[in-house]
Design a protein around this motif. Structure first.
Motif, PDB file in Angstrom:
ATOM      1  N   ILE A  77      31.573  16.038  33.199  1.00  0.00           N
ATOM      2  CA  ILE A  77      31.558  16.276  31.750  1.00  0.00           C
ATOM      3  C   ILE A  77      30.449  15.387  31.167  1.00  0.00           C
ATOM      4  CG2 ILE A  77      33.257  14.482  31.188  1.00  0.00           C
ATOM      5  CD1 ILE A  77      34.519  16.389  29.188  1.00  0.00           C
ATOM      6  N   THR A  78      29.891  15.817  30.028  1.00  0.00           N
ATOM      7  CA  THR A  78      28.829  15.022  29.416  1.00  0.00           C
ATOM      8  C   THR A  78      29.421  13.918  28.553  1.00  0.00           C
ATOM      9  OG1 THR A  78      27.383  16.952  29.353  1.00  0.00           O
ATOM     10  CG2 THR A  78      26.780  15.098  27.930  1.00  0.00           C
ATOM     11  N   GLY A  79      29.100  12.664  28.863  1.00  0.00           N
ATOM     12  CA  GLY A  79      29.537  11.522  28.065  1.00  0.00           C
ATOM     13  C   GLY A  79      28.422  11.062  27.140  1.00  0.00           C
ATOM     14  N   ILE A  80      28.797  10.479  26.013  1.00  0.00           N
ATOM     15  CA  ILE A  80      27.837   9.914  25.068  1.00  0.00           C
ATOM     16  C   ILE A  80      28.313   8.497  24.737  1.00  0.00           C
ATOM     17  CG2 ILE A  80      26.618  10.216  22.873  1.00  0.00           C
ATOM     18  CD1 ILE A  80      27.718  13.145  22.841  1.00  0.00           C
ATOM     19  N   GLY A  81      27.533   7.501  25.162  1.00  0.00           N
ATOM     20  CA  GLY A  81      27.935   6.104  24.944  1.00  0.00           C
ATOM     21  C   GLY A  81      26.768   5.276  24.448  1.00  0.00           C
ATOM     22  N   THR A  82      27.068   4.155  23.818  1.00  0.00           N
ATOM     23  CA  THR A  82      26.054   3.318  23.180  1.00  0.00           C
ATOM     24  C   THR A  82      25.685   2.132  24.073  1.00  0.00           C
ATOM     25  OG1 THR A  82      26.887   3.973  21.024  1.00  0.00           O
ATOM     26  CG2 THR A  82      25.570   1.958  21.092  1.00  0.00           C
ATOM     27  N   GLU A  83      24.370   1.855  24.120  1.00  0.00           N
ATOM     28  CA  GLU A  83      23.867   0.712  24.896  1.00  0.00           C
ATOM     29  C   GLU A  83      22.984  -0.158  24.035  1.00  0.00           C
ATOM     30  OE1 GLU A  83      21.935   2.226  28.359  1.00  0.00           O
ATOM     31  OE2 GLU A  83      23.810   2.181  29.453  1.00  0.00           O
ATOM     32  N   PRO A  84      23.057  -1.480  24.075  1.00  0.00           N
ATOM     33  CA  PRO A  84      24.210  -2.160  24.671  1.00  0.00           C
ATOM     34  C   PRO A  84      25.507  -1.778  23.950  1.00  0.00           C
ATOM     35  CG  PRO A  84      22.829  -3.710  23.437  1.00  0.00           C
ATOM     36  CD  PRO A  84      22.118  -2.401  23.435  1.00  0.00           C
ATOM     37  N   SER A  85      26.595  -2.045  24.642  1.00  0.00           N
ATOM     38  CA  SER A  85      27.904  -1.637  24.145  1.00  0.00           C
ATOM     39  C   SER A  85      28.147  -2.171  22.738  1.00  0.00           C
ATOM     40  CB  SER A  85      28.969  -2.177  25.101  1.00  0.00           C
ATOM     41  OG  SER A  85      30.252  -1.804  24.660  1.00  0.00           O
ATOM     42  N   PHE A  86      28.805  -1.370  21.913  1.00  0.00           N
ATOM     43  CA  PHE A  86      29.106  -1.788  20.542  1.00  0.00           C
ATOM     44  C   PHE A  86      30.605  -1.666  20.278  1.00  0.00           C
ATOM     45  CE2 PHE A  86      29.770  -0.552  16.049  1.00  0.00           C
ATOM     46  CZ  PHE A  86      29.403  -1.756  15.473  1.00  0.00           C
ATOM     47  N   ILE A  88      34.361  -1.448  20.341  1.00  0.00           N
ATOM     48  CA  ILE A  88      35.340  -1.267  21.425  1.00  0.00           C
ATOM     49  C   ILE A  88      34.681  -0.693  22.682  1.00  0.00           C
ATOM     50  CG2 ILE A  88      37.498  -0.069  22.031  1.00  0.00           C
ATOM     51  CD1 ILE A  88      38.347  -0.341  19.077  1.00  0.00           C
ATOM     52  N   GLY A  89      33.549  -0.045  22.514  1.00  0.00           N
ATOM     53  CA  GLY A  89      32.761   0.360  23.681  1.00  0.00           C
ATOM     54  C   GLY A  89      33.165   1.672  24.327  1.00  0.00           C
ATOM     55  N   GLN A  90      33.991   2.460  23.634  1.00  0.00           N
ATOM     56  CA  GLN A  90      34.361   3.759  24.207  1.00  0.00           C
ATOM     57  C   GLN A  90      33.157   4.698  24.250  1.00  0.00           C
ATOM     58  OE1 GLN A  90      35.009   2.884  21.078  1.00  0.00           O
ATOM     59  NE2 GLN A  90      34.768   4.603  19.687  1.00  0.00           N
ATOM     60  N   ARG A  91      33.245   5.720  25.101  1.00  0.00           N
ATOM     61  CA  ARG A  91      32.238   6.775  25.062  1.00  0.00           C
ATOM     62  C   ARG A  91      32.917   8.070  24.606  1.00  0.00           C
ATOM     63  NH1 ARG A  91      35.267   8.762  28.225  1.00  0.00           N
ATOM     64  NH2 ARG A  91      35.246   8.864  30.502  1.00  0.00           N
ATOM     65  N   ALA A  92      32.138   8.896  23.904  1.00  0.00           N
ATOM     66  CA  ALA A  92      32.642  10.215  23.507  1.00  0.00           C
ATOM     67  C   ALA A  92      32.383  11.186  24.653  1.00  0.00           C
ATOM     68  CB  ALA A  92      31.945  10.676  22.235  1.00  0.00           C
ATOM     69  N   LEU A  93      33.061  12.331  24.631  1.00  0.00           N
ATOM     70  CA  LEU A  93      32.858  13.360  25.658  1.00  0.00           C
ATOM     71  C   LEU A  93      32.558  14.688  24.973  1.00  0.00           C
ATOM     72  CD1 LEU A  93      35.867  12.390  27.964  1.00  0.00           C
ATOM     73  CD2 LEU A  93      33.432  12.045  28.478  1.00  0.00           C
ATOM     74  N   LEU A  94      31.552  15.372  25.486  1.00  0.00           N
ATOM     75  CA  LEU A  94      31.199  16.683  24.924  1.00  0.00           C
ATOM     76  C   LEU A  94      31.737  17.761  25.858  1.00  0.00           C
ATOM     77  CD1 LEU A  94      29.566  18.026  22.580  1.00  0.00           C
ATOM     78  CD2 LEU A  94      27.683  18.244  24.224  1.00  0.00           C
ATOM     79  N   VAL A  95      32.816  18.405  25.401  1.00  0.00           N
ATOM     80  CA  VAL A  95      33.428  19.467  26.201  1.00  0.00           C
ATOM     81  C   VAL A  95      32.673  20.753  25.903  1.00  0.00           C
ATOM     82  CG1 VAL A  95      35.539  20.739  26.710  1.00  0.00           C
ATOM     83  CG2 VAL A  95      35.670  18.345  25.973  1.00  0.00           C
ATOM     84  N   ARG A  96      31.979  21.263  26.917  1.00  0.00           N
ATOM     85  CA  ARG A  96      31.196  22.484  26.699  1.00  0.00           C
ATOM     86  C   ARG A  96      32.049  23.688  27.039  1.00  0.00           C
ATOM     87  NH1 ARG A  96      25.576  21.135  29.450  1.00  0.00           N
ATOM     88  NH2 ARG A  96      24.906  23.004  28.338  1.00  0.00           N
ATOM     89  N   ALA A  97      32.173  24.588  26.060  1.00  0.00           N
ATOM     90  CA  ALA A  97      33.063  25.743  26.204  1.00  0.00           C
ATOM     91  C   ALA A  97      32.340  26.986  25.687  1.00  0.00           C
ATOM     92  CB  ALA A  97      34.356  25.500  25.427  1.00  0.00           C
ATOM     93  N   PRO A  98      32.706  28.170  26.219  1.00  0.00           N
ATOM     94  CA  PRO A  98      32.000  29.403  25.861  1.00  0.00           C
ATOM     95  C   PRO A  98      31.954  29.674  24.357  1.00  0.00           C
ATOM     96  CG  PRO A  98      33.487  29.796  27.700  1.00  0.00           C
ATOM     97  CD  PRO A  98      33.724  28.387  27.255  1.00  0.00           C
TER      98      PRO A  98
END
Ligand code: ZN
Ligand code: ZN
Length: 284
Positions: A77-86, A88-98
């Motif tokens: 799955i495609t993750g989107i995260g920030t560097e350096p961490s900011f 809480i440091g979670q990454r978002a996820l892009l769920v690709r669907a039709p």
């Protein structure tokens, strides 16, 4: 954007400069104000904490100068995260669907580079967020992609930047498109939500759980807490409730809240044995 133009857009009075301040500890963006808010309600809640050197605020523009987002594959799955961490440091996820992509969970930093990269992957039809610790700058993301933000109504009081883009849903489940379902697990937060993605894990099904179901360091296991940073456990009854909420759904994988924090396979068994271990504690 200049403060002057920003104040026009935010509809404030002439001469009054307002900003949407961002809490540096939890990353949540607040409604426009002339001065930084006195306190962060989310950090003062017993599930979070105020930084040891006191409450600090920043602005999205400042964050953009020192941080970048990384987009990459995270276990299919495609993750989107920030560097350096900011924050809480979670990454978002892009769920690709039709029938349109879903952005699962959210991060504070959004910039032109990220918007362009996500658009190339088909954009965002809607944003759904597991719980208030990841509300971040959800309104900015909504505006960038013209996508509504779906939040459970039980956590409405934790929204620090109310906006018409937010659609609250109630009850135990909400069906989306392409077979995806939002499930209220509760536990960590009353409206704590997980996403069931039936096409995930090569069609075996996946849960995207934020930290409503927390993937442990030993990634064959998960755990459950009322507060992770302050080590406040959940009751056995609450753990049973989270497990029962996802039981009707088929899944083989659980995506946690941070990069690579995933149960890659056999996740339903992992959930059950983890709940059993949790309720047996203390281990003797
Ligand atoms: Zn905060
Ligand atoms: Zn949390």
């Amino acid at each position: 954007m200049s403060h002057w133009i920003a104040s026009l857009i935010h509809g404030s009075h002439w001469g009054e400069v307002t900003n949407c301040y961002v809490c540096a500890a939890c990353g949540v963006q607040c409604a426009p104000s002339a001065e930084p808010p006195a306190r962060c309600v989310i950090c003062e809640d017993e599930r979070q904490y105020v930084g040891w050197s006191g409450q600090r605020w920043t602005l999205l523009d400042d964050l953009r100068m020192e941080h970048r987002n990384q987009l990459r594959d995270d276990c299919g799955i495609t993750g989107i995260g920030t560097e350096p961490s900011f924050a809480i440091g979670q990454r978002a996820l892009l769920v690709r669907a039709p029938h349109g992509n879903l952005l699962w969970d959210c991060i504070t930093l959004i910039d032109d580079e990220t918007i362009e990269a996500v658009r190339k992957l088909g954009g965002v039809r809607a944003i759904a967020i597991s719980h208030p610790h990841y509300y971040s700058s959800m309104v900015e993301w909504s505006r960038a992609f013209d996508a509504p933000v779906l939040l459970h109504s039980a956590d409405q009081r934790w929204v620090m930047r109310p906006d018409a883009c937010i659609e609250f849903w109630g009850g135990e489940t909400k069906s989306l498109w392409d077979g995806m379902t939002l499930i209220r697990g509760g536990g960590h937060f009353e409206g704590g939500t997980v996403l069931h993605w039936p096409a995930g894990a090569e069609g075996r099904g996946a849960l995207l759980s934020g930290d409503i179901i927390q993937v442990a360091q030993d990634r064959r296991w998960v755990s459950f807490m009322y507060s992770f940073p302050n080590y406040i456990p959940l009751s056995a009854a609450e753990v049973d409730r989270v497990v029962a909420a996802v039981q009707p759904f088929e899944f083989d994988r659980i995506y946690g809240a941070w990069w690579d924090r995933n149960v890659a396979s056999d996740a339903k068994n992992a959930l059950h044995r983890s709940a059993r271990r949790y309720k047996r504690a203390p281990v003797s």
